[in-house]
Design an enzyme around this catalytic site. Structure first.
Site, PDB file in Angstrom:
ATOM      1  N   GLY A 113     -12.213 -32.524 -17.738  1.00 21.92           N
ATOM      2  CA  GLY A 113     -11.852 -31.161 -18.090  1.00 21.92           C
ATOM      3  C   GLY A 113     -11.225 -30.460 -16.893  1.00 21.92           C
ATOM      4  O   GLY A 113     -11.418 -30.867 -15.745  1.00 21.92           O
ATOM      5  N   CYS A 114     -10.475 -29.407 -17.146  1.00 22.16           N
ATOM      6  CA  CYS A 114      -9.753 -28.741 -16.060  1.00 22.16           C
ATOM      7  C   CYS A 114     -10.710 -28.073 -15.065  1.00 22.16           C
ATOM      8  O   CYS A 114     -10.656 -28.350 -13.858  1.00 22.16           O
ATOM      9  CB  CYS A 114      -8.749 -27.748 -16.623  1.00 22.16           C
ATOM     10  SG  CYS A 114      -9.418 -26.546 -17.798  1.00 22.16           S
ATOM     11  N   HIS A 115     -11.593 -27.188 -15.542  1.00 21.51           N
ATOM     12  CA  HIS A 115     -12.554 -26.555 -14.643  1.00 21.51           C
ATOM     13  C   HIS A 115     -13.419 -27.617 -13.956  1.00 21.51           C
ATOM     14  O   HIS A 115     -13.692 -27.532 -12.755  1.00 21.51           O
ATOM     15  CB  HIS A 115     -13.467 -25.603 -15.416  1.00 21.51           C
ATOM     16  CG  HIS A 115     -12.783 -24.436 -16.029  1.00 21.51           C
ATOM     17  ND1 HIS A 115     -12.282 -23.384 -15.284  1.00 21.51           N
ATOM     18  CD2 HIS A 115     -12.532 -24.126 -17.329  1.00 21.51           C
ATOM     19  CE1 HIS A 115     -11.751 -22.482 -16.101  1.00 21.51           C
ATOM     20  NE2 HIS A 115     -11.890 -22.918 -17.338  1.00 21.51           N
TER      21      HIS A 115
END
Length: 307
Positions: A113-115
């Site tokens: 995921g990005c975060h």
């Protein structure tokens, strides 16, 4: 010639992947017409014909796609949340210890995921080095561009008559149940998920993930942390930079359009912040997925990427 299928090619992640690899001479794209792209039979045929498939789908649809693939020999890179903490899948962050070698031979890769990419890049090496304890109670503040929210959010932000509330940064994930928390905890080997504060702001692409620390809460100094990062990130698309800023500022969109990540450490002997900057659609999504494909194919990791 490697045959590649993007299941969910109309979404923001799928579009960026296609943009990066569509013209590569060693790749043949398998595409479905607009009328057939949601047809299960057509998707199953495409998955069976592909050497590599990117799943750029909601979780339920990604799980369905894996079922549709069945025993086909296709290597699947799933950009959804569905398989990131599944032990049968390889987590697709090759810069972490031991993962590059696993990705190279895996048929099931869960793209981060990005975060989570920012948090894991900052915290995992320090847990591994014993600087951050596994029972630490951490916090994380993360700024992201609005393209991470998908087509609906993009349309809202780019509407000329948009709500004035969208002109300022907006906090979300208010119940501390954000979907990236399980992988943030698991991949760092933490006993506790961090207090997580994600913020979407009125810029298109970019991400800045920050983990604040008190020196009294860690086993080591500011220089110890910098030295861990220097040694840890010698290969791949994550780079440690010491002391770089834009005139005393760190902009969250500095890496917009890029597929790599920069990490740095700021502060003093008492308090400091760990900071990762990258593009939410680059190293936070599509760029990372292509990096994983390159590793699978035995190519330089940055092939076709903007670094």
């Amino acid at each position: 010639m490697t045959k590649v299928f993007i299941d969910g090619s109309a979404g923001t992640t799928g579009l960026r992947i296609y943009e990066r690899i569509g013209a590569r001479k060693e790749i043949e794209m398998i595409t479905l017409s607009e009328e057939r792209r949601k047809d299960s039979g057509a998707r199953a045929e495409a998955l069976a014909a592909a050497d590599v498939a990117f799943l750029c789908l909601p979780d339920a649809a990604a799980i369905e796609a894996v079922e549709l693939a069945g025993d086909a020999g296709v290597a699947i890179i799933d950009t959804s949340t569905a398989h990131r903490t599944n032990s049968a899948w390889t987590y697709g962050f090759p810069e972490l210890s031991g993962l590059r070698e696993k990705i190279a031979v895996s048929k099931r890769i869960a793209n981060p995921g990005c975060h989570a990419s920012g948090f894991v890049s900052l915290v995992a090496p320090l847990v591994e080095a014993g600087i951050i304890s596994r029972d630490a109670k951490l916090s994380c503040f993360s700024l992201t561009g609005y393209t991470g929210g998908g087509k609906k959010m993009i349309a809202e932000y780019e509407d000329t008559g948009r709500d004035a509330l969208l002109d300022a940064p907006r906090m979300y994930g208010l119940t501390q149940t954000h979907k990236h928390l399980p992988e943030m905890k698991a991949l760092c080997g933490l006993e506790n998920a961090p207090v997580f504060c994600p913020i979407v702001a009125p810029f298109a692409c970019g991400m800045e993930v920050t983990v604040p620390l008190f020196a009294s809460d860690v086993k080591g100094t500011l220089d110890d942390i910098k030295n861990v990062y220097r040694e840890y990130y010698k290969k791949g698309l994550v780079r440690f930079v010491d002391g770089e800023s834009e005139g005393g500022f760190l902009s969250a969109n500095a890496f917009s359009g890029r597929d790599d990540m920069q990490i740095t450490v700021c502060g003093n002997d008492e308090r400091f912040t760990l900071v990762a900057r990258f593009d939410n659609l680059g190293k936070g999504a599509s760029g990372a997925a292509i990096q994983n494909m390159n590793i699978l194919l035995g190519l330089p990791e940055d092939t076709g990427l903007n670094v």
